[in-house]
Design a protein around this motif. Sequence first.
Motif, PDB file in Angstrom:
ATOM      1  N   MET A   1      26.132  21.398-104.576  1.00 19.57           N
ATOM      2  CA  MET A   1      26.845  20.709-103.469  1.00 19.57           C
ATOM      3  C   MET A   1      26.663  19.191-103.533  1.00 19.57           C
ATOM      4  SD  MET A   1      26.138  20.614 -99.489  1.00 19.57           S
ATOM      5  CE  MET A   1      25.894  22.233 -99.104  1.00 19.57           C
ATOM      6  N   LYS A   2      27.927  18.543-103.186  1.00 17.19           N
ATOM      7  CA  LYS A   2      28.142  17.041-103.050  1.00 17.19           C
ATOM      8  C   LYS A   2      27.047  16.446-102.217  1.00 17.19           C
ATOM      9  CE  LYS A   2      31.487  13.466-102.319  1.00 17.19           C
ATOM     10  NZ  LYS A   2      30.562  12.766-101.355  1.00 17.19           N
ATOM     11  N   ARG A   3      26.397  15.369-102.587  1.00 14.81           N
ATOM     12  CA  ARG A   3      25.228  14.993-101.699  1.00 14.81           C
ATOM     13  C   ARG A   3      25.864  14.470-100.178  1.00 14.81           C
ATOM     14  NH1 ARG A   3      23.501  10.484 -99.794  1.00 14.81           N
ATOM     15  NH2 ARG A   3      21.484  10.606 -98.741  1.00 14.81           N
ATOM     16  N   ILE A   4      25.602  14.809 -99.121  1.00 18.67           N
ATOM     17  CA  ILE A   4      25.904  14.651 -97.927  1.00 18.67           C
ATOM     18  C   ILE A   4      24.988  13.535 -97.273  1.00 18.67           C
ATOM     19  CG2 ILE A   4      26.321  15.588 -95.591  1.00 18.67           C
ATOM     20  CD1 ILE A   4      27.914  16.840 -97.757  1.00 18.67           C
ATOM     21  N   THR A   8      26.423  11.648 -91.988  1.00 18.37           N
ATOM     22  CA  THR A   8      27.042  12.633 -91.714  1.00 18.37           C
ATOM     23  C   THR A   8      26.263  13.744 -90.876  1.00 18.37           C
ATOM     24  OG1 THR A   8      28.668  12.365 -93.644  1.00 18.37           O
ATOM     25  CG2 THR A   8      28.563  14.554 -92.810  1.00 18.37           C
ATOM     26  N   LYS A  48      36.621  14.733 -91.522  1.00 26.19           N
ATOM     27  CA  LYS A  48      36.182  14.498 -92.829  1.00 26.19           C
ATOM     28  C   LYS A  48      34.676  14.995 -92.890  1.00 26.19           C
ATOM     29  CE  LYS A  48      37.565  12.018 -95.824  1.00 26.19           C
ATOM     30  NZ  LYS A  48      38.407  12.582 -96.948  1.00 26.19           N
ATOM     31  N   PHE A  52      33.539  18.487 -95.656  1.00 27.12           N
ATOM     32  CA  PHE A  52      32.342  18.643 -96.834  1.00 27.12           C
ATOM     33  C   PHE A  52      31.793  20.230 -96.930  1.00 27.12           C
ATOM     34  CE2 PHE A  52      31.328  14.031 -95.749  1.00 27.12           C
ATOM     35  CZ  PHE A  52      32.126  13.536 -96.644  1.00 27.12           C
TER      36      PHE A  52
ATOM     37  N   ASN B 205      18.879  22.469 -97.309  1.00 28.64           N
ATOM     38  CA  ASN B 205      19.747  22.107 -98.349  1.00 28.64           C
ATOM     39  C   ASN B 205      19.316  21.041 -99.649  1.00 28.64           C
ATOM     40  OD1 ASN B 205      22.556  23.100 -96.781  1.00 28.64           O
ATOM     41  ND2 ASN B 205      21.295  21.963 -95.510  1.00 28.64           N
TER      42      ASN B 205
END
Lengths: 206, 206
Positions: A1-4, A8, A48, A52, B205
């Motif tokens: 998973m893309k880094r959050i 956010t 946005k 995610f 996560n």
Amino acid sequence: MKRIADSTVRRLSIYLRFLEDFEKRGIATISSDELAARGGTTSAQVRKDLSFFGSFGKRGLGYSVAELSARLRQILGLEREWQVVIIGAGKIGAALAQYHGFAQRGFRIVAVYDSDPAKVGRSVDGLVIRSLDSLPEEAKRHPPDIAVLAVPATAAQEVADMVVKSGIRAILNFAPQQLQVPETVAVKAVNMAMELEGLSFALTNG
Amino acid sequence: MKRIADSTVRRLSIYLRFLEDFEKRGIATISSDELAARGGTTSAQVRKDLSFFGSFGKRGLGYSVAELSARLRQILGLEREWQVVIIGAGKIGAALAQYHGFAQRGFRIVAVYDSDPAKVGRSVDGLVIRSLDSLPEEAKRHPPDIAVLAVPATAAQEVADMVVKSGIRAILNFAPQQLQVPETVAVKAVNMAMELEGLSFALTNG
DNA sequence: TTGGACTTGTGAATTTCTTCACAAGTTATC
DNA sequence: GATAACTTGTGAAGAAATTCACAAGTCCAA
Ligand SMILES: NC(=O)c1ccc[n+]([C@@H]2O[C@H](COP(=O)([O-])OP(=O)(O)OC[C@H]3O[C@@H](n4cnc5c(N)ncnc54)[C@H](O)[C@@H]3O)[C@@H](O)[C@H]2O)c1
Ligand SMILES: NC(=O)c1ccc[n+]([C@@H]2O[C@H](COP(=O)([O-])OP(=O)(O)OC[C@H]3O[C@@H](n4cnc5c(N)ncnc54)[C@H](O)[C@@H]3O)[C@@H](O)[C@H]2O)c1
């Protein structure tokens, strides 16, 4: 998973708080615009942030309050209960131990530790204060998830080292001291002096 | 002056803490690299942060600890004393009132307010708890600079409104409640539940 | 006085975060 | 079923923050 991004995650927390409020008031749906207005951000930001993790809304309608808050709880890992230990039974540690707002959100305070023999054995809010020496052993049997550090700044690093050695992978630090920990350990700091200095800066250069 | 980012101001606070530590230990100069290592950032970041305010270092040498910390104190507005009032003399409010770390950094707690008649008149750490009703009047005579809100979330907004009406232009909010204030008023929030949720997210996560 | 070892200050490049803008989907009304 | 009024989800644009990279300044030793 893309880094959050951290920012956010913070906003998700804020959204969740509003959603729970709406849930209580029996409101069934909410738009990104309404959510934004209350959280001090923009509707595009809200959408946005959520994007995610998936798409939870209905075009033309908005978001189901119940569904979105359930998803946010899931995303934030709030569906389970977290075992929290408080280290340092001083003024701030005791206030935290007596605060029931955390338990409501799934953070259960399971133990309070202190190194002061005069404090060990006493109780705070029904919890007996234990000797910090017993932490490594006790953590083996019942591994806590999160350690809250409420010890003097001078002791914070050594206590953090011990916490890490005990296998705990998340720390909430109240001491005004930057902690050095392996990067597998998550640390958040609550630094009130720093916040006050931020206000001082704002008043001075505002 | 160009707008300074919040994140920059926070880092300045962190740098200042290290500098004071070095000052105590009698170290005369420090490089951006050393400052960065302890603050968990990079030397370029340190230099960029400082460059917004001027150039305080000596090429080849580094920064004079005494001079840089004096400049940072000046930049952050810590050369003067700030008058702070605490509103809400509950568990967290009382812990804050008894904490002497703030006074050391120039934040002097001058009064504690509460709305509960049972608490008004009692003392915390030598300060008599006053009725919140008297705030507007007392603020006229001795205007406080900063109000610390330690009241239940449900009361936070109305107390904030009163604080703003009393002419106070900075608020440190401990209640888990987003405050709506005019943009001339600076607000910082200390939201422990949100920090815990950030840890929960990281553990889930990570 | 020259050379080597450091370190700052800062434009430029890069990365990250936020906002814009609009196609596409939903609902209500007539 | 056509139209109007909304609202989402998301690439693309824009803004902001961080990192790079190097000229320029300082110190020291020989
Ligand atoms: N009280 C506040 O309002 C406040 C505000 C901001 C920051 N803080 C920070 O929070 C921390 C605690 O503050 P406090 O006011 O509660 O202090 P405190 O002195 O009341 O409590 C500290 C407690 O930690 C215990 N302790 C000391 N060394 C220890 C060790 N090595 N292991 C385990 N326990 C140890 C002490 O016995 C004591 O009970 C400090 O770092 C302080 O700077 C406190
Ligand atoms: N105690 C903690 O560790 C902790 C942790 C995180 C957040 N908080 C937040 O801090 C706030 C205070 O928590 P606490 O545990 O100290 O609660 P508390 O109930 O111990 O204290 C609240 C105090 O506020 C006073 N009060 C209520 N309404 C008021 C009003 N309108 N004007 C002035 N005073 C008023 C009450 O009389 C009481 O003295 C809450 O918003 C809570 O969510 C507390």
